[in-house]
Design an enzyme around this catalytic site. Structure first.
Site, short mmCIF file in Angstrom:
data_model
loop_
_atom_site.label_atom_id
_atom_site.label_comp_id
_atom_site.label_asym_id
_atom_site.label_seq_id
_atom_site.Cartn_x
_atom_site.Cartn_y
_atom_site.Cartn_z
N LYS A 295 0.96 -1.35 0.07
CA LYS A 295 0.04 -0.05 0.06
C LYS A 295 1.05 1.38 -0.01
O LYS A 295 0.64 2.31 -0.94
CB LYS A 295 -1.02 -0.05 1.15
CG LYS A 295 -2.01 1.16 1.15
CD LYS A 295 -2.57 1.15 2.45
CE LYS A 295 -3.56 -0.21 2.75
NZ LYS A 295 -5.03 0.08 2.03
N ARG B 72 -3.37 2.78 8.34
CA ARG B 72 -3.72 1.27 7.75
C ARG B 72 -2.53 0.57 7.92
O ARG B 72 -1.35 0.96 7.65
CB ARG B 72 -4.03 1.43 6.30
CG ARG B 72 -5.30 2.22 5.99
CD ARG B 72 -5.53 2.34 4.62
NE ARG B 72 -7.16 2.74 4.19
CZ ARG B 72 -7.19 4.03 4.02
NH1 ARG B 72 -6.50 5.18 4.00
NH2 ARG B 72 -8.52 4.37 3.80
N GLY C 201 -5.15 -11.24 7.30
CA GLY C 201 -5.16 -11.64 9.02
C GLY C 201 -5.12 -10.63 9.80
O GLY C 201 -5.25 -10.46 10.86
N MET D 228 -4.75 -6.29 11.39
CA MET D 228 -5.35 -5.08 11.53
C MET D 228 -5.64 -4.36 10.02
O MET D 228 -4.77 -4.33 9.35
CB MET D 228 -4.73 -4.21 12.35
CG MET D 228 -5.78 -3.13 12.68
SD MET D 228 -4.81 -1.59 13.45
CE MET D 228 -4.71 -0.53 12.12
N ARG E 249 -3.09 -0.95 -6.55
CA ARG E 249 -2.36 -2.52 -6.50
C ARG E 249 -2.58 -3.49 -7.59
O ARG E 249 -3.68 -3.20 -8.19
CB ARG E 249 -2.51 -3.20 -5.21
CG ARG E 249 -4.07 -3.42 -4.99
CD ARG E 249 -4.15 -4.20 -3.40
NE ARG E 249 -5.36 -4.43 -3.19
CZ ARG E 249 -5.82 -4.80 -2.20
NH1 ARG E 249 -5.21 -5.05 -1.05
NH2 ARG E 249 -7.36 -5.07 -1.87
N HIS F 11 -10.69 -28.49 7.26
CA HIS F 11 -9.62 -29.33 6.83
C HIS F 11 -9.75 -29.76 5.36
O HIS F 11 -8.91 -29.98 4.60
CB HIS F 11 -9.54 -30.68 8.07
CG HIS F 11 -8.51 -31.68 7.59
ND1 HIS F 11 -8.81 -32.68 6.96
CD2 HIS F 11 -7.08 -31.55 7.70
CE1 HIS F 11 -7.58 -33.60 6.78
NE2 HIS F 11 -6.69 -32.85 7.20
N ARG G 244 7.34 -48.74 -14.29
CA ARG G 244 8.11 -49.34 -13.20
C ARG G 244 7.67 -50.70 -12.76
O ARG G 244 6.71 -50.86 -12.86
CB ARG G 244 7.75 -48.52 -12.14
CG ARG G 244 8.44 -48.80 -10.74
CD ARG G 244 8.01 -47.73 -9.60
NE ARG G 244 6.78 -47.71 -9.14
CZ ARG G 244 6.14 -47.18 -8.04
NH1 ARG G 244 6.90 -45.87 -7.73
NH2 ARG G 244 4.88 -47.24 -7.69
N SER H 261 15.29 -41.83 -12.28
CA SER H 261 13.86 -40.91 -11.98
C SER H 261 13.82 -40.86 -10.38
O SER H 261 13.83 -41.69 -9.60
CB SER H 261 12.82 -41.79 -12.48
OG SER H 261 11.80 -40.88 -12.27
N GLY I 276 12.39 -40.63 -7.10
CA GLY I 276 11.03 -40.81 -6.42
C GLY I 276 11.04 -40.07 -5.17
O GLY I 276 11.55 -40.42 -4.12
N CYS J 159 9.79 -38.39 -10.64
CA CYS J 159 8.38 -38.88 -10.65
C CYS J 159 7.38 -38.77 -9.18
O CYS J 159 6.53 -39.49 -9.40
CB CYS J 159 8.26 -39.85 -11.42
SG CYS J 159 9.21 -41.37 -10.35
N TYR K 85 13.52 -33.86 -17.06
CA TYR K 85 11.94 -33.60 -17.30
C TYR K 85 11.52 -33.72 -15.75
O TYR K 85 12.18 -34.42 -14.90
CB TYR K 85 11.51 -34.67 -18.09
CG TYR K 85 11.58 -36.08 -17.59
CD1 TYR K 85 10.77 -36.55 -16.56
CD2 TYR K 85 12.65 -36.84 -18.09
CE1 TYR K 85 10.73 -37.87 -15.99
CE2 TYR K 85 12.73 -38.06 -17.50
CZ TYR K 85 11.75 -38.81 -16.54
OH TYR K 85 12.03 -39.95 -16.15
#
Lengths: 922, 922
Positions: free
Chosen positions: A56, A126, A135, A137, A382, A498, A660, A807, A809, A874, A894
């Site tokens: 701000k 502010r 969250g 003020m 903003r 949750h 695999r 790869s 894991g 992977c 990759y």
């Protein structure tokens, strides 16, 4: 009490007790600049000083410098916040003088004096962190009002009602955010007064009413706090400043930071700004505007305003706001006049400013403004929050308008936001039999059979069913059930319950808090409006609308064309990382191709074994007493496995496919519990006792670290041989059918040493040779390994002597490196993230320091031995943007992730290649 | 068949098909020396060429060079063996010529010619690896005999019976070891002949008898092999050579190497030597001697001989050998004449030679000799095998005799051998009620309650009982039971049965194969000579004698004085590593002090929680619904924990004591199974259902990676606080009592990050501060951590910022680095070691490449942050000599091991410091 007091005396303490040594993180106190002024066409700060001034503050400074009408003010920097927490909640000693000076400057520009009894300067205070933080003020308006200055305001404005209304608003707000007295304690008094006087609306109250009420408000403050409402404007100001800094560490803010990976060390700034009043009559107003439509991205001034109101009224949502432009008003069919009509001068000015700001910031802006007696004042600008759809459109259009480059456009879209666009949705033409509505907690829609427990969900999923997990609410113990389910439905809990949080993380549709449903766990039923549904009945959840529908419903697949296709094409040009998908089934593979995967990075063959028609043969194999009968059982599986692979290879048409070998411990294929054992034994024509004994024999204390992976291939090479044969025969067949040559990559899991790998590779090579002979075909294939144990990473140099690809894991590598079982982590991971011990769930975002170092070591040592070693990842991290960036940094070839995450990974890989900074992991 | 043939034609193949490219491991074929001659007072080899010539060959060469009477011969080097296996079982092309030349040289010295029909040279062929290897082919004597040369031998010796006896011996031996026809196939013929002729003893057979039998023997060979017994002495020789090389890879040899960590790459040599005959009448003999007593170490010529016999007769044990010296004969009370009496000249020569050899080799020697018609011939000298007791005495006495230095003495004793001396033995004065006798499978004695299953053993041990595990036989599934038991008793299986091998590895007493016992698993009883013992009855096993005794029996603690004390004192001077003990109880601590531990490196507090009087409070703590009731339960534990520590500190008198906070998952403290749950619930006055639910709640898929270690301290800090308080209060109390200041080391388990450690440390520090205030005492303590997760090792630099010491928990570090659960490894680790995938059990000897690298990384990074960081190891590897050597190399400050292993570790540490090479882990 003590805590509250400390807030208000902290400034004095600071003045009395200079900090003797400044900790390294905050700048040295001596001679430091803690306050940045703006207003009157200039500013000490600028947009690039966001870290110091907060979002701000930086925006206000920038607008002031641009010559836009910004009420003068000043920003107390985030460094003060850091200093405050490093010095036992005291301020740098220079702060007081710097604030006084800045306040005087505001006075000079406005011609008013803070605390003056005839011409008082009123200010807003502010908070303003680097990133927006709900969250904390938010705002205190009208600060500086007291029993005397309110009279001056009445006189100056010629509107006594306005002045006292402002004062009561100030008392309410200040009491709430600074003194900790909740709103409703004052609303009670207001309601009683309205009742006594027979009023219905606030607007019916006159100046005297407010004055009467203000006396009652002040009394209430005295009752609640044991001391009067502060009359000294300076005390008010320091109280508000302290409240802003204090709110940085309140529970909501801590939680929010945790959820959004915002470091505590950033701190917040405080903005103090001369008040302008949107509530000074019918030519005054307050409003918010977006330079483009934040939902659709359309290029059109979009926003709403309220006449004769202060900002809080817009937020409170008591009055219905009006449209800003005539066009929007018409479109909305509103009969309330637009701002364009009502305040044409201010509207014209706003249009001019919005163009200026968008060109200046080269992005869609979210503006806050106030019109005070016809004059427009800008209070904030903003980058505007936007939906994923809008983000895409805006980025693409800004690039097309040449405001930004294509690379910048790629960098503008949050990869994770794409998730919203990548899930199936319910066909609009489908008939919707809505049985309940809850919250749209996680986007996308899914159909499945109802299950009421996570164990059932996991079991049915293992048996090949699609399920919807229905719970009153979920807890960390339900993670495995949520993993197994297509979608989640809860009858309790909100958008941050949750279920909601976890489902979003998993990218699964979720409807939460569908309160009209009644769940009966004991009878495994759920009642919805008189209808009873039982376990196994089909429902559909629409996580984008919150609807729960009866039965199966037609879905449409996500649209991957238009802006999406454009932006992803730009991303693909930029990225260096290859993107593959984890796909076990033809459906997965088709999705993978649709989402642009360049191959399959992980095909888990065990899922194929759970199929109804196969599990019996698998169990026969496990129960076999000798190699011969084991081989007989395995022989039954061969044609099925071969068909699996033929189909996969056909779909992938020559793209690489990494398969695999069987990984999980064998007991996973056996039934559990007496009942199920009896059932299966009967079906198999064997003794339940024999089955139970074998299950007991195979049971393990720590299956994760047990008899699985290549250990199975070494103990029972005939299983690996069957799989290798199926792969090679399928490669020959698929090549014949598609005309594209197939290069299967056979992957050996859970390798800890080269010796293990070599042994299994020998069996695979032998099968290749056999198939080549039998089919008279030349096979082109690679044998490589998962690197998923710390030892494999350390010994990668040796392993790469014979392994043709790696790869990583990272799921298992995280489990072993951290010593955390993913299945059991729920009991403590919650505490860990809550207490800040873990910056993020290491199963979601790769732990770069620990697991990441092992990945780096593995890559370096592997490539040192075999410079062209193909290296990928992977684990589920493959679809997490921060982890993708890490993979780019360590130069993997990759990443492979779930098909729905492929576009996210493509975008994240492009951003990494374009040098986007990722949030550091503390 | 094909395989057997290949042995015999391999030499031809070698000649025909020269190896085109020599692999780097074996020396280049061109111009290489493959054969080393000895005899006639000189030799091409010497003692230091043991790697090339094998132990026997090097010894023969050295004796020849020393001018000792050695029958001339030559050694085919181990390089040939290596070449043989690297070149598809063919020989280097120069070999044939070099063998011929060496053979001619032997002929020159002896005046005989190999294969000559009138004066034939006969030879012995013996294998000889670098290390003695009982698994391999041993010896073929009398090679060169055939239907013609046997007549020449008869003529030359003037003893026809001798000649034909020698020939039949040759046929039997050669057929056995070269042609693969077992001994008994010939013995059948011999027995039948003896029966027909009415003979009882072999000595009754005359020359004609042997001649007749030889015809039958040759016929049998023809039947068995389909071809005649080879008559060509050269074919015989190459057959024997091939058999020696072939035996390097037979199953027994492979198994033996595996068990003794002998690399396959070493290969074996072949020794070909002119025959001398101990069976040429009453002035001929054969024997073995030790220069000192191999059982006691006493300095005295010790050995036995047989008149008129060949070496094999001594081994066969058919005739009772006679003593060598008069003194020994008298001592043994034998009425058979000694060699000193019978062959005085040869005896005097032997005495002279033994002195020469012992001084030359500076070690006790094991000699083989033959006396041929009064003349002594030396056939072998090597360092003699000895008991641990003898090894100690010999090393100490050699040093005292100045034959070797004290450092050499320290290097001479195998640390692991000390194990035999470190276990309690049954008090000789105790009454022994022997109920059965089996094999003395693992030394030491132990008393405990009978259990018949490993699960029961583990459970009872967990409940604080001492148990003896009684099984018909054990399998890898019993490892946890064997770990839990004080001793093991099996009714089946020999000295190398699973029970015996594993028990020796664990250092636990074991009696195996006690066949007179009958075990009834179903009724949990065991019957011994009519008496029935049931589960829970006490017995004592004496693993040094094989006796099983009824009831508890008095034990005497091992003697740690005399030679033992002397040698260990020399070792202590040499070593750099500190040696501590893992000790959980006062008994352990006392043993630790007795064995010379310099502190306690690991005190596991959980064992204290299982105590009868405490487990209830522990369970209350676990069942508590809130912090308050949890604290109430914990408060009950505080005084008991404090008493534990006071006693430990008192025993250790100021030596450092590292105490680890509670580590195992809480469910380990809860009962399992409905019955037990009901029992415990009643005792606790709670609902069985509540207990069952909590147990279910706490149950884990992978407890090893679950809610344990510091994770408990973080979730329930009050537990860690209680423990810290108990430690600090105990430190104050013990210091008061002993006058020695106590510096407790508080150790936090299972750390993965600095943040975890800091959080727990804060609680510990707070307790220290509180205790200091309450007691008015200044505490001196350290807070450190286990490094037992790969991540902790990698992040050691950060963790050392606040951790004051590290202790590597290599058990868990091995589990996580390898991804192997120790509890579940039995199902595949056997296959792994059998197939050579693992060079050794990584839970016994540290995996230097994988786990070891993490230890190195941890040490380096930790010390980089905190240069004086104290670093130790407290896994079970602390008592394994190879692992101790590794710890020395990576510069740990100390190792900590079980008290009984402390002397082993002290000696191993000294040897490491003295630069002893350890067997590399392949």
């Amino acid at each position: 009490m003590a805590k509250r007091k400390s807030k208000r005396i902290s400034s004095k303490t600071a003045a009395k007790k200079p900090a003797k040594k400044a900790l390294p993180k905050s700048p040295s106190s001596r001679g430091a600049k803690w306050v940045y002024a703006f207003g009157g066409g200039k500013a000490e700060g600028k947009a690039s000083m966001r870290n110091l001034l907060g979002g701000k503050g930086a925006g206000l400074a920038e607008m002031a410098s641009l010559g836009l009408p910004v009420p003068p003010g000043f920003t107390i920097t985030t460094d003060v916040c850091t200093y405050y927490y490093e010095h036992n909640k005291t301020y740098p000693k220079e702060l007081k003088a710097q604030v006084e000076k800045a306040l005087a400057n505001v006075g000079r520009i406005t011609g008013k004096t803070f605390g003056d009894k005839s011409n008082p300067l009123l200010v807003s205070v502010r908070s303003g962190a680097r990133a927006s933080m709900p969250g904390m003020m938010d705002t205190v308006l009208n600060l500086g009002l007291n029993d005397e200055t309110v009279e001056a305001l009445a006189k100056k404005s010629g509107d006594r009602r306005f002045a006292y209304d402002s004062y009561r608003r100030f008392i309410t707000m200040y009491s709430d955010v600074v003194l900790g007295i909740e709103h409703h304690r004052f609303e009670e008094l207001l309601d009683r007064h309205k009742e006594q006087e027979g009023y219905t609306l606030d607007t019916e109250l006159n100046a005297d009413d407010w004055e009467t009420l203000i006396e009652q408000y002040k009394k209430r403050v005295q009752e609640e706090r044991g001391e009067p409402f502060p009359q000294d404007p300076h005390a008010q100001l320091w109280g508000a400043i302290g409240a802003v800094f204090g709110s940085w560490m309140n529970q909501r803010a801590i939680t929010y930071r945790k959820l959004h990976n915002i470091p505590e060390s950033w701190g917040t700034a405080v903005n103090v700004q001369a008040m302008v009043f949107g509530n000074m009559g019918e030519t005054s107003a307050t409003g918010v505007a977006f330079t483009r439509n934040p939902s659709t991205g359309e290029k059109k001034l979009y926003g709403e305003f309220l006449v004769n109101a202060q900002g809080e009224d817009v937020v409170a949502g008591i009055r219905t706001p009006q449209e800003i432009s005539e066009a929007a008003r018409e479109e909305a069919g509103s009969n309330k006049p637009s701002m364009e009509k009502l305040l044409p001068k201010a509207y014209a000015e706003l249009k001019r400013i919005y163009n200026t700001l968008e060109r200046h910031y080269r992005d869609m802006q979210d503006l806050e403004f106030t019109v005070e007696q016809g004059k427009l004042w800008m209070l904030q600008t903003r980058s505007g929050k936007r939906t994923a759809k809008a983000a895409l459109r805006i980025a693409v259009e800004l690039a097309n308008e040449k405001l930004i480059s294509k690379e910048e456009a790629v960098l503008r879209v949050d990869p994770l936001a794409l998730d919203q666009l990548l899930h199936p949705t319910i066909d609009p033409k489908a008939h919707r039999r809505v049985i309940a509505t809850g919250l749209p907690a996680s986007p996308g829609a899914a159909t499945g059979a109802i299950v009421f427990s996570s164990d059932d969900a996991a079991q049915l999923k293992a048996d090949g069913h699609k399920v919807i997990l229905v719970r009153v609410e979920t807890s960390p113990e339900d993670i495995h059930g949520m993993h197994a389910a297509e979608g989640i439905l809860t009858t309790r809990g909100g958008m941050t319950s949750h279920a909601a949080v976890v489902a979003r993380g998993m990218g699964k549709p979720c409807v939460s808090g569908a309160g009209s449903l009644r769940v009966d766990y004991a009878n495994r039923t759920m009642t919805a409006g008189g209808h009873t549904l039982k376990q196994g009945d089909f429902i559909t959840v629409d996580g984008s609308t919150g609807q729960v529908l009866a039965g199966k419903v037609d879905m449409i697949q996500p649209q991957l064309s238009g802006d999406f296709a454009t932006l992803i094409a730009w991303a693909d040009k930029a990225r260096k990382l290859g993107i593959r998908a984890n796909a076990d089934t033809p459906n997965d593979a088709r999705a993978a191709v649709r989402f642009g995967a360049e191959g399959i990075g992980l095909c888990r063959t065990e899922h194929m074994f759970f199929d109804e028609g196969r599990i019996q043969a698998v169990r026969e194999m496990i129960l076999a007493d000798d190699e011969k009968s084991r081989r007989a059982a395995i022989a039954k599986l061969l044609p099925m496995q071969r068909d699996d692979f033929v189909e996969l290879f056909e779909i992938m048409r020559g793209k690489p496919v990494t398969i695999r070998l069987l990984d999980p411990p064998l007991h996973e294929f056996l039934p559990h519990g007496d009942e199920e054992i009896a059932e299966v034994a009967e079906a198999m024509g064997t003794e339940p006792r024999r089955l139970a004994e074998r299950a007991k024999e195979l049971a393990e204390f720590n299956p994760m670290l047990g008899f699985r992976g290549c250990r199975i291939a070494i103990a029972y090479p005939e299983i690996a041989e069957m799989q290798a044969r199926a792969i090679f025969e399928a490669a020959v067949e698929a090549a014949k059918r598609t005309g594209e040559s197939v290069v299967p990559e056979v992957m050996v899991p859970l390798i800890a040493s080269k010796a293990e790998f070599d042994l299994v590779k020998a069996h695979i090579d032998a099968m290749a040779e056999a198939v080549e002979k039998e089919k008279g075909a030349k096979l082109n294939y690679q044998v490589g390994t998962m690197i998923e144990l710390p030892r494999a990473a350390l010994l990668a140099g040796e392993i790469a002597e014979t392994a043709e690809f790696f790869s990583f894991g990272t799921n298992d590598l995280t489990q072993t490196t951290y010593g955390i079982s993913r299945d059991d982590a729920a009991s403590f991971l919650g505490i860990y993230t809550a207490r800040g011990i873990l910056p993020a769930d290491p199963f979601v975002s790769i732990d770069q320091h620990g697991v990441g170092e092992l990945v780096k070591i593995g890559v370096e040592r592997g490539r040192k031995t075999r410079s062209k070693l193909k290296v990928g990842i992977c684990g589920e991290h493959g679809g997490d943007p921060a982890s993708v960036a890490f993979c780019h940094q360590v130069k993997l070839d990759y990443v492979s992730c779930s098909p729905f995450r492929v576009p996210i990974a493509r975008l994240a890989a492009a951003q990494a290649a374009l040098g986007k900074e990722t949030t550091s992991q503390a």
